[in-house]
Each structure stands twice: as structure tokens, then as C-alpha cells.
Scaffold this motif. Structure first.
Motif, PDB file in Angstrom:
ATOM      1  N   GLN A   1      -2.443  12.874 -14.896  1.00  0.00           N
ATOM      2  CA  GLN A   1      -3.846  13.523 -14.588  1.00  0.00           C
ATOM      3  C   GLN A   1      -4.560  14.212 -15.465  1.00  0.00           C
ATOM      4  OE1 GLN A   1      -3.887  17.216 -11.961  1.00  0.00           O
ATOM      5  NE2 GLN A   1      -4.572  15.953 -10.411  1.00  0.00           N
TER       6      GLN A   1
ATOM      7  N   GLN B   1      -4.650   3.976  -9.325  1.00  0.00           N
ATOM      8  CA  GLN B   1      -5.386   2.966  -9.213  1.00  0.00           C
ATOM      9  C   GLN B   1      -6.647   2.757 -10.261  1.00  0.00           C
ATOM     10  OE1 GLN B   1      -8.532   4.105  -5.994  1.00  0.00           O
ATOM     11  NE2 GLN B   1      -7.749   2.049  -4.882  1.00  0.00           N
TER      12      GLN B   1
ATOM     13  N   ARG C   1       1.075  -1.044  -0.026  1.00  0.00           N
ATOM     14  CA  ARG C   1       0.076  -0.077  -0.106  1.00  0.00           C
ATOM     15  C   ARG C   1       0.862   1.353   0.066  1.00  0.00           C
ATOM     16  NH1 ARG C   1      -5.454   2.087   2.441  1.00  0.00           N
ATOM     17  NH2 ARG C   1      -4.728   4.091   2.992  1.00  0.00           N
TER      18      ARG C   1
ATOM     19  N   ARG D   1      -5.838  11.000 -17.455  1.00  0.00           N
ATOM     20  CA  ARG D   1      -6.846  10.282 -16.679  1.00  0.00           C
ATOM     21  C   ARG D   1      -8.398  10.972 -16.358  1.00  0.00           C
ATOM     22  NH1 ARG D   1      -6.228   6.099 -12.269  1.00  0.00           N
ATOM     23  NH2 ARG D   1      -8.169   6.721 -10.742  1.00  0.00           N
ATOM     24  N   ARG D   2      -8.210  12.429 -16.215  1.00  0.00           N
ATOM     25  CA  ARG D   2      -9.538  13.283 -15.977  1.00  0.00           C
ATOM     26  C   ARG D   2     -10.386  13.040 -17.216  1.00  0.00           C
ATOM     27  NH1 ARG D   2      -7.980  18.016 -12.069  1.00  0.00           N
ATOM     28  NH2 ARG D   2      -7.479  16.778 -10.083  1.00  0.00           N
TER      29      ARG D   2
ATOM     30  N   MET E   1     -12.247   9.803 -16.472  1.00  0.00           N
ATOM     31  CA  MET E   1     -13.007   9.564 -15.109  1.00  0.00           C
ATOM     32  C   MET E   1     -14.323   9.680 -14.811  1.00  0.00           C
ATOM     33  SD  MET E   1     -10.706   7.535 -13.643  1.00  0.00           S
ATOM     34  CE  MET E   1     -11.477   7.388 -12.000  1.00  0.00           C
TER      35      MET E   1
ATOM     36  N   MET F   1     -17.236   7.050 -12.688  1.00  0.00           N
ATOM     37  CA  MET F   1     -17.883   7.367 -11.640  1.00  0.00           C
ATOM     38  C   MET F   1     -18.658   6.490 -10.761  1.00  0.00           C
ATOM     39  SD  MET F   1     -18.139  11.591 -11.488  1.00  0.00           S
ATOM     40  CE  MET F   1     -19.248  11.556 -12.729  1.00  0.00           C
TER      41      MET F   1
ATOM     42  N   ARG G   1       4.020   8.946  -4.258  1.00  0.00           N
ATOM     43  CA  ARG G   1       4.141   9.929  -5.616  1.00  0.00           C
ATOM     44  C   ARG G   1       5.289   9.947  -5.935  1.00  0.00           C
ATOM     45  NH1 ARG G   1      -0.619  13.208  -6.882  1.00  0.00           N
ATOM     46  NH2 ARG G   1      -2.212  12.486  -5.227  1.00  0.00           N
TER      47      ARG G   1
ATOM     48  N   TYR H   1      -3.592   1.138  -5.622  1.00  0.00           N
ATOM     49  CA  TYR H   1      -3.956   2.245  -4.729  1.00  0.00           C
ATOM     50  C   TYR H   1      -3.267   3.301  -5.227  1.00  0.00           C
ATOM     51  CZ  TYR H   1      -4.100   4.816  -0.145  1.00  0.00           C
ATOM     52  OH  TYR H   1      -4.186   5.485   0.827  1.00  0.00           O
ATOM     53  N   GLY H   2      -3.412   4.577  -4.828  1.00  0.00           N
ATOM     54  CA  GLY H   2      -2.577   5.422  -5.263  1.00  0.00           C
ATOM     55  C   GLY H   2      -3.069   6.117  -6.460  1.00  0.00           C
ATOM     56  N   ILE H   3      -2.254   7.099  -7.301  1.00  0.00           N
ATOM     57  CA  ILE H   3      -2.623   7.823  -8.544  1.00  0.00           C
ATOM     58  C   ILE H   3      -3.163   6.786  -9.791  1.00  0.00           C
ATOM     59  CG2 ILE H   3      -1.543   9.973  -7.952  1.00  0.00           C
ATOM     60  CD1 ILE H   3       0.248   9.252 -10.279  1.00  0.00           C
TER      61      ILE H   3
ATOM     62  N   GLN I   1     -12.698   0.357 -11.747  1.00  0.00           N
ATOM     63  CA  GLN I   1     -13.023  -0.283 -10.654  1.00  0.00           C
ATOM     64  C   GLN I   1     -14.493  -0.330 -10.239  1.00  0.00           C
ATOM     65  OE1 GLN I   1     -11.958   1.161  -6.750  1.00  0.00           O
ATOM     66  NE2 GLN I   1     -10.531   2.744  -7.627  1.00  0.00           N
TER      67      GLN I   1
END
Lengths: 425, 68
Positions: A125, A373, A86, A128-129, A132, A136, A92, A369-371, A377
Motif C-alpha cells: 500500500q 488491480q 473475482r 502503491r500510494r 496512484m 487518477m 486479501r 480486481y482487488g488490491i 488502468q
């Protein structure tokens, strides 16, 4: 630790760890692999191998050498305890990193911009955005009717093909393929071709050149989808991306981004459906809990995710000199983590090797876990929450068509999965 | 309890919404966290602590109130 050659590739936000290659093209060929993080116990294919467990019980990280005939030996630090896994995922200054491609050769992901896992920092980022909003919890909740319809279609097809079917090919793989097709906005009339193209990419048994060719076919397919949506924007994710509704990106980036979504949205969920079906056929009392309306299906799925731990080799590289779990590392050193042993760590949950669908949902590491992830999911969860109970509801007498000892598994690639699952309906 | 969120480091994982849907939401276009209640009611505290604990980006900070 071995220092890996450094080269540069275009795109800010990526760090120069050398060319990147898909894990399954490097770490997965069993004959060339020195070690498999997803190692299972031969007598119980759900449990981590005794060797992996011993590493975790030593309480220290393990230095391992991953032997690759093509690339030479790569030394890595293997982390197996929940707390360490974890902490690596959440750090980062530890980047996602693949094993380098052979010198002078292109790898799929380094040749294709937008391939999300290879990015870190601000560019990661931004990419990814872009997607995303589609994944959600509330977006995925709105997909439930579509997923239920897909699942019922596949169950109808199973019933028509029965009584003996391969649950991996005919259900586990076909449900997520159709679902991701709907999410992207692939016309339903083209789902069969889409499935063929995406299935080619997830076939870990292919030699390197054929695997590269399969990826090129996927890129071509997705490229055509992007072009079509430019002309006539659909209401799927591709249509929203090309019209810039979620932010700006080049078409090349979109192709890479969509390609990884297809791969990641397909074989992972497929592996979970196949292994979950097997586990629930073998443990009827757990299956009864899954089917009991008094128990939360969401909690049951969360426990299956923890117990089955299908995520494969997850390589990281440290961005600067640092200590990891008390072990000094230099910038560029590789770190390997095992979600499997983390999820089975007795310091993480009680009786970790017991599948207990009534267990309180745990913060397992199956999605990472983390950026980095897992992007999909929540979609994976809902697919499983619908696909698993529906399977047993439609076919209450479903059972293995071969002795369990004859089942074969694939591991060490992107996921741990059943090769096939012959059942009688 | 007082909650602050760091939108800049948020990775849109949606874990906070899954854990405490009455307190967190996500922006429609990119999934970045929206804080609905900076001072959550007592009944939500446990959910909020779980949300902060599982946030993959560690983007949720909690100031536990001193019992004044």
C-alpha cells in the motif's frame, strides 16, 4: 499440491513464498510450459480455447500441473469462472505470487526492491500510494492534450512510412512508450533511447539471460533518470517522487517501482491497440460504432478490453489454509486465474463471445480486481479512447496487408498480443 | 442511503470516481478516496451502488435508508 521451498527476502510486508521470478521468464517459454491460461482457439485468435471453455463449463476449479523444465513441476488450482476469478482477486488472504526462480538464482524482481507486484499488505500500500495520484481519472484527463499530440505524431510518422507499415511496431508500441515517457518526465529528446530500452524488456522471445540483461539496462536507465531528477527535479512523476511529494521511498525502491510502470504501461496498452485495430478492421460494423459520435467511445473501449482480455497468467498464492471455490488449499499453494474465460463467462454477460461496442460497460477482469488491480488502468483507457478513433479517422482505408491466417500471436507472457500487424494505409 | 468509506483499505483505484464523480473524489497526492456526500441525492443512488460494487478494495459501505 506440491509444497514449494520457502526462503526469505528482505522487506516486511512480503510473505515468504520463495524467490520471485517474472512470469515471462518462467511460464512463457512455450516449449517448457505445460499450460497457458491465455490459450486461444486456433481458428479464432480472439476466443478462449475449447479446452479452457470446457474447464469453465465443468463448474469446478481445475487442478493443473505447470511443467517447467528449469524448475520442475508446479501444481496449481486454475479458476476460470467469473465469480471465482473475482473472488480470488478480491481476497486479501490470497497474495500476488510468481513462480519461484531456479534454486540459487536471483530473479529480476527479487533482486530489485520496489517491484510492486511482489509486495502485499502494508508495504504494498505504501509503494502503491506513491504513484496512484498520477493515475487518477482526473490526473489522466489532464494528460489528454499530451496523448493527442503523441498520437498525431505517430500517425504522421505512419503516413510518411506507408503505404505498408507494421502497426504493432510503428503505432501500438510507440504510442504507449512515448506516453509513459512523458508521464515519467523523460526528456522528449531522449524518447527514442527510452523506447529502445523499454522495448527490450517487453520482447518475450528473448532467452533468459538476454531478458535479464534487458532488465538490467532498464534499471540502469531508470536509475540515471532518478539521479538526474535529484540534481534537477523535473515536473514528471520521477521529479515528484525524488522530492518526496507523494511519500518517502529509497532510490532503489523508486527504480523498481518505475521499472514496473514502464513495463506495465507499455506492452499491455500496445497489445490492446494492435488487437483492437485487427478486430475493428475485421468487423466494419463495430468500427462504425467506434467512429459514431452518437456512441460513447469510453463504452466502446470498455467492451474491447473485455472482449480481447489481453492480461496474461496471473498467479496467486494463498497465505493460509483455506477453501477456494470449494477446493481445500494449504498455505503457500498456488492459484492461477484466467481473466480471459472470466470475461467470456455467460453468467457474467450475455452473448459473451460477441464483440458489441454498444454494450453497457461491464465489470470485466482485464485489469484484475482487488488490491493489485492495474495501477495504470485509467491511463490505458484514455490512450485507447484517443488512439483507436484517430487511427481510423486518419487512415479510413486501412486494411490487412497479409491474410489474417498468417498473423502470429504471443501469449502466456504478461500479455496476449500480435507479434506484428502488417497493414496497408 | 448513507455512505461510509474506509480510507485505510482504499487502494486508490479511482473506480468510485469513474462511477459516481459527483459523490467521490480522490486526494491529489496518493489518490485515496474523498467522500463528498455521505448522504447522496436520489439521482446518484444508482451510480453509488455501482461504485460500491466495483470498488476493488471493497472500501465503500452503504446503508440503505429505511423509508421512514
Amino acid at each position: 499440491m506440491l509444497r514449494l521451498p520457502v526462503s526469505h527476502f528482505a522487506g516486511s510486508g512480503t510473505r515468504p513464498y520463495g524467490p520471485i521470478i517474472l512470469r515471462r521468464l518462467s511460464l512463457t517459454a512455450s516449449e517448457s510450459r505445460g499450460f497457458v491460461v491465455t490459450d486461444r482457439e486456433p481458428r479464432c485468435p480472439f476466443d478462449p480455447s475449447a479446452r479452457l471453455v470446457a474447464m469453465r463449463e465443468s463448474g469446478r476449479p481445475t487442478e493443473i500441473r505447470v511443467s517447467e523444465s528449469e524448475y520442475g513441476d508446479v501444481d496449481m488450482l486454475l479458476l476460470t469462472r467469473y465469480e471465482d476469478v473475482r473472488s480470488v482477486f478480491g481476497n486479501r488472504r490470497i497474495d500476488h505470487s510468481f513462480v519461484p526462480a531456479p534454486a540459487g538464482e536471483d530473479s529480476i524482481s527479487s533482486a530489485q526492491p520496489g517491484f510492486l507486484p511482489r509486495y502485499n499488505g502494508a508495504e504494498h500500500q505504501r509503494l502503491r500510494r506513491l504513484v496512484m495520484g498520477t493515475f487518477m481519472p482526473k490526473s489522466v484527463a489532464a494528460m489528454r492534450p499530451m496523448i493527442e499530440r503523441v498520437v498525431q505524431q505517430k500517425l504522421d510518422a505512419l503516413a510518411a512510412a506507408g503505404p505498408e507499415v507494421d502497426l504493432v511496431a510503428d503505432y501500438a508500441l510507440s504510442v504507449p512508450s512515448s506516453v509513459i515517457g512523458h508521464v515519467l518526465g523523460v526528456p522528449e529528446s531522449d524518447h527514442e533511447r527510452f523506447h529502445t530500452v523499454s522495448a527490450g524488456v517487453t520482447d518475450v522471445s528473448l532467452p533468459r539471460d538476454e531478458a535479464m540483461a534487458a532488465f538490467m539496462r532498464l534499471n540502469e536507465y531508470v536509475g540515471a533518470l532518478v539521479a538526474e531528477n535529484h540534481k534537477n527535479p523535473g515536473d514528471g512523476l520521477v521529479g515528484r517522487l525524488v522530492t518526496g511529494q507523494h511519500g518517502e521511498a529509497t532510490d532503489d525502491e523508486l527504480i523498481g517501482l518505475l521499472g514496473i510502470l514502464v513495463v506495465a504501461g507499455h506492452e499491455t496498452t500496445a497489445a490492446m491497440i494492435g488487437l483492437s485495430a485487427l478486430a475493428l478492421m475485421q468487423q466494419p460494423e463495430q468500427r462504425a460504432i467506434m467512429m459514431d459520435p452518437a456512441h460513447s467511445t469510453a463504452d466502446a473501449v470498455e467492451e474491447l478490453l473485455r472482449y480481447l482480455s489481453i492480461s496474461g497468467t496471473l498467479t496467486r498464492a494463498v497465505a493460509e489454509d483455506m477453501e477456494v471455490a470449494g477446493h481445500p488449499l494449504k498455505a503457500g499453494d498456488r492459484v492461477l486465474v484466467s481473466a480471459l474465460t472470466a470475461n467470456r463467462d455467460p453468467e457474467f454477460v450475455e452473448k459473451p463471445d460477441v464483440l458489441d461496442l454498444t454494450r453497457e460497460p461491464s465489470a470485466h477482469m482485464t485489469f484484475g480486481y482487488g488490491i493489485h488491480q492495474c495501477v495504470g488502468q485509467h491511463l490505458a483507457r484514455v490512450e485507447l479512447q484517443i488512439a483507436m478513433p484517430a487511427l481510423f479517422e486518419r487512415f479510413p482505408d486501412i486494411r490487412l496487408a497479409v491474410p489474417a491466417e498468417e498473423l502470429r500471436y504471443t501469449g502466456g507472457g504478461n500479455v496476449y498480443a500480435l507479434e506484428s500487424l502488417p497493414v496497408l494505409l | 442511503m448513507r455512505i461510509t468509506v474506509d480510507e485505510g483499505s482504499c487502494v486508490s483505484g479511482g473506480q468510485c470516481v469513474a462511477a459516481a464523480p459527483a459523490v467521490f473524489d480522490q486526494r491529489d497526492d496518493d489518490g485515496v478516496v474523498i467522500l463528498l456526500h455521505a448522504e447522496p441525492p436520489a439521482g446518484e443512488l444508482e451510480n453509488v451502488r455501482r461504485a460500491a460494487q466495483i470498488c476493488p478494495a471493497a472500501a465503500i459501505r452503504l446503508e440503505e435508508a429505511s423509508t421512514a
